[in-house]
Design a protein around this motif. Structure first.
Motif: not given
Length: 257
Positions: A211-237
């Motif tokens: 949002v701040g650097t790359l100018n993506v509209p903030s209303d387009k984004l939802d944030l979540s943190a979940k149990d990865g079930n033996f997996r970790e990382g960042i997913n952009i869905k």
């Protein structure tokens, strides 16, 4: 003497004549009795025939009444059957019409779902061209998932400062998001330790960079943190805008009605 003889002769003749007439009368009476007996027999026979005919007539009349009643009942039943058949036909036609309407509605919704799936598949090719063939991108249930490791983005499991590689990756992700305005974007952090605070901080850092650097509209984004079930990382869905989809589906149902 002569007079007496004549008188006797006359009396004898009279007696003979009377006797003859009496015999004739008796004969006539016998004939009449015979005829009367014959007539009596004929009358009795006629009475028996009349009685038999009357009984047959009464039987036929009773049968005729029964037949009329049965015919009336049959006609009534036929009328009821005709009305029932008309009602059943009406009900069947109504049900077929309702079924056709539902099929039309479902067809419209299926077409929209297919269109969304097709859009996701087409977008997948373009996204791979933007991110590079080695990018971790796949489609699951119509959702495009772009993945990266925590170390690839931050250099460590708990870091929050982007690596140069991470910044370049996010720059391309921003291009993908901007090129697909009909999709909503969820930034999902996966954690295997159960400590979601650091994971959510990393997710927030990704959102801040987009949002701040790359100018993506903030209303387009939802944030979540979940149990990865033996997996970790960042997913952009990237997924279809379901609110718009449901609104379109609802409008399609109204049009089909």
């Amino acid at each position: 003497m002569k007079k007496n003889l004549l008188l006797i002769t006359f009396l004898c003749l009279s007696a003979f004549s009377f006797s003859q007439r009496k015999s004739e009368l008796i004969a006539q009476i016998d004939n009449l009795r015979t005829e009367l007996d014959s007539l009596g027999q004929q009358l009795a026979e006629a009475k028996r025939e009349i009685s038999s005919s009357t009984a047959k007539a009464e039987t036929l009349e009773a049968e005729n009444v029964g037949l009329r009643d049965a015919n009336a009942t049959l006609l009534k039943n036929l009328g009821n059957f005709s009305e029932l058949s008309k009602q059943n036909t009406k009900n069947v036609n109504s049900a077929m019409s309702a079924l056709a309407q539902k099929e039309k509605q479902l067809s419209g919704i299926n077409d929209m779902i297919s269109a969304n799936d097709s859009t996701a598949i087409v977008s997948l090719t373009r996204i791979k061209q933007t991110l590079g063939e080695n990018a971790k991108v796949n489609v699951s249930e119509g959702i495009i998932v772009i993945s990266n490791s925590v170390k690839g983005l931050f250099g460590s499991d708990t870091g929050s400062e982007f690596t140069e590689e991470g910044k370049a990756w996010l720059s391309n992700v921003a291009k993908v998001i901007m090129a697909n305005p009909n999709f909503t974007t969820e930034i999902e952090g996966l954690n295997i330790t159960g400590e979601f605070g650091p994971t959510f901080d990393q997710v927030a850092a990704v959102a801040k960079e987009l949002v701040g650097t790359l100018n993506v509209p903030s209303d387009k984004l939802d944030l979540s943190a979940k149990d990865g079930n033996f997996r970790e990382g960042i997913n952009i869905k990237l997924q279809p805008d379901y609110r718009a989809f449901y609104a379109q589906a609802k409008n399609s149902v109204k049009i089909a009605q």
